[in-house]
Design an enzyme around this catalytic site. Sequence first.
Site, PDB file in Angstrom:
ATOM      1  CD  GLU A 488      -2.975  -1.149   2.225  1.00  0.00           C
ATOM      2  OE1 GLU A 488      -2.811  -0.253   3.113  1.00  0.00           O
ATOM      3  OE2 GLU A 488      -3.953  -1.736   2.263  1.00  0.00           O
ATOM      4  CE  LYS A 592       0.643  -0.714   5.421  1.00  0.00           C
ATOM      5  NZ  LYS A 592      -0.708  -0.453   5.488  1.00  0.00           N
TER       6      LYS A 592
HETATM    7  C1  BGC Z   1      -2.574  -3.887   5.116  1.00  0.00           C
HETATM    8  C2  BGC Z   1      -3.593  -4.411   4.574  1.00  0.00           C
HETATM    9  C3  BGC Z   1      -4.335  -5.369   5.403  1.00  0.00           C
HETATM   10  C4  BGC Z   1      -5.072  -4.420   6.515  1.00  0.00           C
HETATM   11  C5  BGC Z   1      -5.860  -5.261   7.613  1.00  0.00           C
HETATM   12  C6  BGC Z   1      -3.131  -3.049   6.346  1.00  0.00           C
HETATM   13  O1  BGC Z   1      -2.238  -2.461   7.207  1.00  0.00           O
HETATM   14  O2  BGC Z   1      -1.668  -3.163   4.575  1.00  0.00           O
HETATM   15  O3  BGC Z   1      -2.886  -5.449   3.589  1.00  0.00           O
HETATM   16  O4  BGC Z   1      -5.489  -5.938   4.598  1.00  0.00           O
HETATM   17  O5  BGC Z   1      -4.118  -3.801   7.226  1.00  0.00           O
HETATM   18  O6  BGC Z   1      -5.040  -6.171   7.988  1.00  0.00           O
END
Ligand code: BGC
Length: 781
Positions: A488, A592
């Site tokens: 992300e 990330k």
């Molecule tokens: C992550 C996602 C994940 C979400 C819930 C986020 O910090 O980047 O990949 O689905 O958290 O766990």
Amino acid sequence: MISHYAYAVEPWCLRETELNLDVLAQSESVFSVSNGHVGWRGNLDEGEPHALPGSYLNGVHEQHPLPYAEAGYGFPESGQTMINVTNGKLIRLLVDDEPFDLRYGRLRSHERVLDLRTGLLHRVCEWTSPVGKTVRVRSTRLVSFTQRAIAAVAYEVEAVDARTSVVVQSELVANEQLPALGGDPRVGAALKSCLRPEEHAAVDMRLRLVHHTAASNQRIAAAADHEVRGPGSTRSSSESADDVGRFTVSADLDPGETLRIEKFVSYGWSGIRSLPAVRDQVEAALTGARNTGWQGLVDQQREYLDGFWHRADIEVDGDAEIQQAVRFALFHVLQAGSRAEQRSIPAKGLTGSGYDGHAFWDTETFVLPLLTYASPNCVAEALHWRQNTLPAARARARQLGLRGAVFPWRTIDGAECSGYWPAGTAAFHINADIAAAVVRYIWATGDTDFERRTGVELLVETARLWHSLGHHDSGGRFHIDGVTGPDEYSALANDNTYTNLMAGANLRAAAEVAARHPEQAAALGVDEEEAAGWRDAAKAMSVPYVNALGLHEQSAGYTGLDVWDFADTPRELYPLMLHFPYFDLYRKQVVKQADLVLAMYLCGDAFEADQKARNFAYYEPLTVRDSSLSACVQCVMAAEVGHVRLAFDYLGEAALMDLADLEKNTRDGLHIASLAGTWVGLVAGFGGMRDHGDVLYFAPRLPERLSRLAFSVLIRQRCLRVDITGSQVTYTLREGEPLRISHGGEVITLSEGSPQTRPVEPPTALPAPAQPPGRRPEPRR
Ligand code: BGC
């Protein structure tokens, strides 16, 4: 941060030997009991002190407007937040005329034990009131795996050294006051008093409260019944009001005498059923539980878990902490999924309100693989839930001008709740993640009935999305532009390798399933031309690769971006998303969470061995692991490319994420995907298990520290046990027809009663790549 040593290291339980109010919130998450349908945080029986009171019912939420300074077409307008429902675990105590509150008087001892074999949370404490009366309190709590609407508490108070009057108030409380929550975006919204009273009743020992939510229009009923055992002086009464049902018992206890109350609680909820129907539902469930009785519930719990541990236990010799952590992890993943039954498995399970109780791709990519090989029926249920949400996913696709289904990035009831496009809807990969979970489940179970009824529809609708989202270029290559992959810190990228490979697999699987089930496919409007289009797109799928570097790119052009200034980023500025603007993260090489590295694990057959090693070495120094979903994936690929020691460090991080509160947000609920990641690290990392060929494939390699690793896998109605030591692995078919597996490429046919042993190659010790400064996983020594 809790020091891990807050809990004694024991193989089958989690024991906390003193109460530390500074980490109460974390321990409330860790001591949660749940069955995936009902969840109770590990709040103290008497309700206070508490950090975050939590009683959750899967799917029960309230809606609220999602405001935007500048609205745009297709932005979700309504958010959903899992709510704290009626608290049925409350048991208050008055000792003489002093409330039993551990912040006053003297707490002489306090121990809580979560027993992973029995599924019970025990508490024993001894407390002297400010005026010097000492009592011993013992309680045991469960949320039943076998009676999904039922939770129960056995509560006992004993006078220790003087005659003592005690009053116990067993309550149902709705609209509890909630503490204010901080500004971390991962914390859920706190909605105040969102339960509107509809009915309350107290008759003899039975209590009942019925409420509904205003906007989501769900009706929630909670009922309680009791058994009391006490001396002759014991008296009881009950009363109720809008938000409280109270059953009160008083007794005078001589030293050594006890008053024992068994409390049975049932929950029922519905968005469509009438008040009488939901009321009758909780009364019926309660009667069932009363008939089973406390001991009966305890016995059923044990029997259920015996079955689970028989097929799912992992033995780890050489690291007692990891042994405990993996059982803790398996237990909580089971709690999150076991009785979720056509509802979601949220990122925090039912252990806290983090992420508003939403489900993400975490479920299909991290949790369902474990459940596929340990409790496959839970997987069918979780995927049925996705199927039930197809109307919303189809509507979302139409709204976006796309075909098929667009599954939400985060949701409770199936509607998209992510108001931030780049890290929300643009993460279209969730469609392929769901498809991959469908394919894996069918592959591992041979459940053709599921394939026909659920698999075809999910695969077809997700494939349609890819075909309409992507395009062929003039040379025929298929591209999917403007999407966000798992990382992300990179958004709206073209040809994200993970997304494209997973989409390709989705398209192929849809074409295959349509050919196997022509009737179902035709009913969905699939014709030969459409299926041929899917096959063509899959075949022509573009996978960005830079020849000059011999590297796969995370997305097209990625390796050309500026690299994040890691040297000048002090460690206290992680996680980066809380300290730097997204625009800057997006335009740099900074990862990330595992993205290309995840592609190499889940789509391993799309990469050559030397490419995997080079890619791993390239992405490792860019990956900051600001998501708890990363460490287990890095563990798997580190092990595969030969960095077994590093892999073990990553395993430690995934396994201790919550026990050691590594991300400092265990208070909001457990990281269910990271817990499942402990299984991923052990089974796929050190067991080397892969499921993308014709047969299950293993390539075991143990880190030096472990002398043995043994795990079971349920595969096509057989139970396979894999037992690895440093130099050999033994495959045993515990039950079932002969089974073919692959040991590092050699196909072996296993029959019941004839285990097969093979040597394990010692891992080649390659120099491990470095991580960004300050982001090296804690070495496990
Ligand atoms: C992550 C996602 C994940 C979400 C819930 C986020 O910090 O980047 O990949 O689905 O958290 O766990």
